[in-house]
Design an enzyme around this catalytic site. Structure first.
Site, PDB file in Angstrom:
ATOM      1  N   LYS A 238      49.840  41.279   3.307  1.00 13.21           N
ATOM      2  CA  LYS A 238      49.668  40.736   1.538  1.00 13.21           C
ATOM      3  C   LYS A 238      49.909  42.372   0.761  1.00 13.21           C
ATOM      4  CE  LYS A 238      49.592  35.503   0.931  1.00 13.21           C
ATOM      5  NZ  LYS A 238      48.228  34.614  -0.080  1.00 13.21           N
TER       6      LYS A 238
ATOM      7  N   LYS B 254      58.754  34.594   8.867  1.00 14.51           N
ATOM      8  CA  LYS B 254      58.177  32.801   7.833  1.00 14.51           C
ATOM      9  C   LYS B 254      58.896  32.099   7.028  1.00 14.51           C
ATOM     10  CE  LYS B 254      54.610  31.980   5.600  1.00 14.51           C
ATOM     11  NZ  LYS B 254      53.203  31.887   4.711  1.00 14.51           N
TER      12      LYS B 254
ATOM     13  N   LYS C 290      57.856  31.824   0.271  1.00 16.48           N
ATOM     14  CA  LYS C 290      57.979  30.950  -1.210  1.00 16.48           C
ATOM     15  C   LYS C 290      58.335  32.496  -2.135  1.00 16.48           C
ATOM     16  CE  LYS C 290      54.680  27.626  -2.001  1.00 16.48           C
ATOM     17  NZ  LYS C 290      52.887  28.122  -2.588  1.00 16.48           N
TER      18      LYS C 290
HETATM   19  P1  TYM Z   1      50.639  28.171   0.405  1.00 18.38           P
HETATM   20  O1  TYM Z   1      50.243  27.574  -0.394  1.00 18.38           O
HETATM   21  O2  TYM Z   1      50.677  29.561   0.689  1.00 18.38           O
HETATM   22  O3  TYM Z   1      50.824  26.843   1.593  1.00 18.38           O
HETATM   23  C1  TYM Z   1      51.182  25.871   1.330  1.00 18.38           C
HETATM   24  C2  TYM Z   1      51.331  25.052   2.857  1.00 18.38           C
HETATM   25  O4  TYM Z   1      52.374  25.413   3.409  1.00 18.38           O
HETATM   26  C3  TYM Z   1      52.125  25.446   4.948  1.00 18.38           C
HETATM   27  N1  TYM Z   1      53.419  26.574   4.672  1.00 18.38           N
HETATM   28  C4  TYM Z   1      54.126  26.478   5.649  1.00 18.38           C
HETATM   29  N2  TYM Z   1      55.242  25.698   6.879  1.00 18.38           N
HETATM   30  C5  TYM Z   1      55.651  25.215   7.397  1.00 18.38           C
HETATM   31  N3  TYM Z   1      56.697  26.665   7.663  1.00 18.38           N
HETATM   32  C6  TYM Z   1      56.570  27.521   6.444  1.00 18.38           C
HETATM   33  N4  TYM Z   1      57.393  28.596   6.785  1.00 18.38           N
HETATM   34  C7  TYM Z   1      55.353  27.307   6.049  1.00 18.38           C
HETATM   35  N5  TYM Z   1      54.792  28.957   4.494  1.00 18.38           N
HETATM   36  C8  TYM Z   1      54.408  27.829   4.698  1.00 18.38           C
HETATM   37  C9  TYM Z   1      51.405  26.570   5.185  1.00 18.38           C
HETATM   38  O5  TYM Z   1      50.470  26.998   5.793  1.00 18.38           O
HETATM   39  C10 TYM Z   1      49.938  25.077   3.928  1.00 18.38           C
HETATM   40  O6  TYM Z   1      49.975  24.283   5.018  1.00 18.38           O
HETATM   41  N6  TYM Z   1      45.970  29.833   1.433  1.00 18.38           N
HETATM   42  C11 TYM Z   1      46.663  27.879   1.448  1.00 18.38           C
HETATM   43  C12 TYM Z   1      46.487  27.327   1.086  1.00 18.38           C
HETATM   44  C13 TYM Z   1      45.034  26.722   0.618  1.00 18.38           C
HETATM   45  C14 TYM Z   1      44.603  25.927   1.684  1.00 18.38           C
HETATM   46  C15 TYM Z   1      42.782  25.737   1.252  1.00 18.38           C
HETATM   47  C16 TYM Z   1      45.096  24.955   2.773  1.00 18.38           C
HETATM   48  C17 TYM Z   1      44.112  27.065  -0.146  1.00 18.38           C
HETATM   49  N7  TYM Z   1      42.547  26.272   0.140  1.00 18.38           N
HETATM   50  C18 TYM Z   1      42.396  24.852   1.992  1.00 18.38           C
HETATM   51  C19 TYM Z   1      43.990  23.837   2.903  1.00 18.38           C
HETATM   52  C20 TYM Z   1      43.139  23.785   2.635  1.00 18.38           C
HETATM   53  C21 TYM Z   1      48.052  28.729   1.723  1.00 18.38           C
HETATM   54  O7  TYM Z   1      47.936  30.077   1.023  1.00 18.38           O
HETATM   55  O8  TYM Z   1      49.096  27.844   1.634  1.00 18.38           O
END
Ligand code: TYM
Length: 327
Positions: A112, A194, A197
């Site tokens: 990032k 990957k 978004k």
């Molecule tokens: P975030 O918002 O980037 O993504 C949300 C969830 O989607 C999954 N994900 C994917 N899975 C498969 N293929 C992909 N291309 C893909 N892109 C995203 C992510 O692995 C995630 O599960 N740090 C986290 C948010 C968070 C969180 C937490 C998660 C904050 N606190 C506590 C679990 C527990 C994040 O940025 O997810």
């Protein structure tokens, strides 16, 4: 007693089928079996520059889309991270128990920071401590996430184990729950990166609110290869990614899928994938449009979620505070 599941999603950007297949679809599936808590992590979102008005809107967009995907307030508690003050409060205590070296190893920060060289802030660096706090506050057993969150989960487990050892039993040690298939959906334009978004490339991701036409066009342009057979071969990254997407949207077995496409070309495969995605997303989109502006309903769901989980967070925070001598 049911085991507890906790997970979160950032409200920024448009939710992709990567988020859906890697996380949200599994949350929906798990919610009846587990005591489930899901959080829209808006405090994490401000580690990158946000327009305050848009952030507020996107937070509600995310709540509505999660409900439309099937998160059911009867089974799950859904809330907004910034509504519970113990999240940043506990992350301060955790901060003081995470060695710099451990935090410096986080690859998501490095990625990032590279993508946002003009806004490398302390919050972005410290992001995993807030995530650990999200999880540990709720005495979580299982954290269903995509593969990209694995390293953050390891840090969470390390800090919890270290804290329990140094100060006394306080946190449950959570286990990551990473599905075998779908944990890493790749970009359609570049199957070596990957699906994300935040990518600005036009044919990179399918968003949950894309129209059928957009979905067809993006799938049509997706990278494949010059082979002729349609089989699950992880070395053929583009086709493998498309087949995984098809597998997850149709729930068919790999064998069934390979049989379905014997003697068929990529044109047919792509047509079927687009159809499968559209037929899953259409009812989600309809429901989203129905509830997105029912603000009273969304507020009621969120209040109910917050009221249910806040006491759990407060009790864990109180214990952590006492153990480190903060009162
Ligand atoms: P975030 O918002 O980037 O993504 C949300 C969830 O989607 C999954 N994900 C994917 N899975 C498969 N293929 C992909 N291309 C893909 N892109 C995203 C992510 O692995 C995630 O599960 N740090 C986290 C948010 C968070 C969180 C937490 C998660 C904050 N606190 C506590 C679990 C527990 C994040 O940025 O997810």
């Amino acid at each position: 007693m049911k085991q507890r599941v906790f997970s979160g999603i950032q409200p920024t950007g448009k939710i992709t089928i990567g988020n859906y297949l890697g996380a949200v679809k599994n949350w929906v599936y798990l919610q009846e079996k587990y005591d489930s808590i899901f959080c829209v992590v808006n405090s994490h979102a401000i580690t990158t520059k946000q327009d305050p008005y848009l952030l507020r809107e996107q937070t509600y967009d995310m709540v509505a889309i999660l409900l439309a995907c099937g998160i059911d307030p009867k089974h799950s508690s859904l809330f907004i991270q910034s509504e519970i003050d113990t999240h940043p409060a506990l992350s301060w205590i955790l901060n003081c128990n995470i060695p710099m070296g451990e935090m410096e190893r986080m690859t998501q920060f490095k990625d990032k920071a590279q993508k946002n060289p003009k806004n490398i802030n302390v919050g972005l660096f410290d992001y995993p401590a807030l995530m650990a706090s999200d999880i540990l506050l709720y005495q979580t057993d299982l954290v269903p996430v995509g593969e990209d969150q694995k390293q953050h989960l390891e840090l969470t487990r390390n800090v919890a184990q270290r804290f329990n050892r140094d100060f006394g039993e306080c946190f449950k040690i959570p286990e990551p729950l990473i599905a075998k298939s779908g944990a890493r959906i790749m970009g359609l334009d570049d199957p070596t990166s990957k699906m994300s978004k935040s990518s600005t490339a036009q044919n990179h991701a399918i968003f949950l609110l894309d129209t059928p036409k957009e979905i067809e066009q993006k799938i049509k342009k997706a990278t494949t290869d010059s082979h002729s057979s349609i089989v699950f071969d992880p070395d053929r990254k583009g086709v493998y990614n498309l087949l995984c997407i098809y597998e997850l949207f149709t729930q068919k077995s790999r064998e069934e899928i390979e049989t379905e496409f014997i003697d068929q070309g990529y044109g047919v495969l792509k047509k079927r994938i687009a159809e499968a995605i559209i037929s899953t997303l259409s009812p989600i989109q309809e429901e989203y449009l129905k509830i997105r502006h029912q603000i009273d309903y969304l507020a009621e769901v969120l209040n109910q979620g917050r009221e249910k989980v806040q006491p759990i967070a407060e009790s864990t925070y109180k214990k952590a505070k006492e153990l480190v001598g903060l009162i």
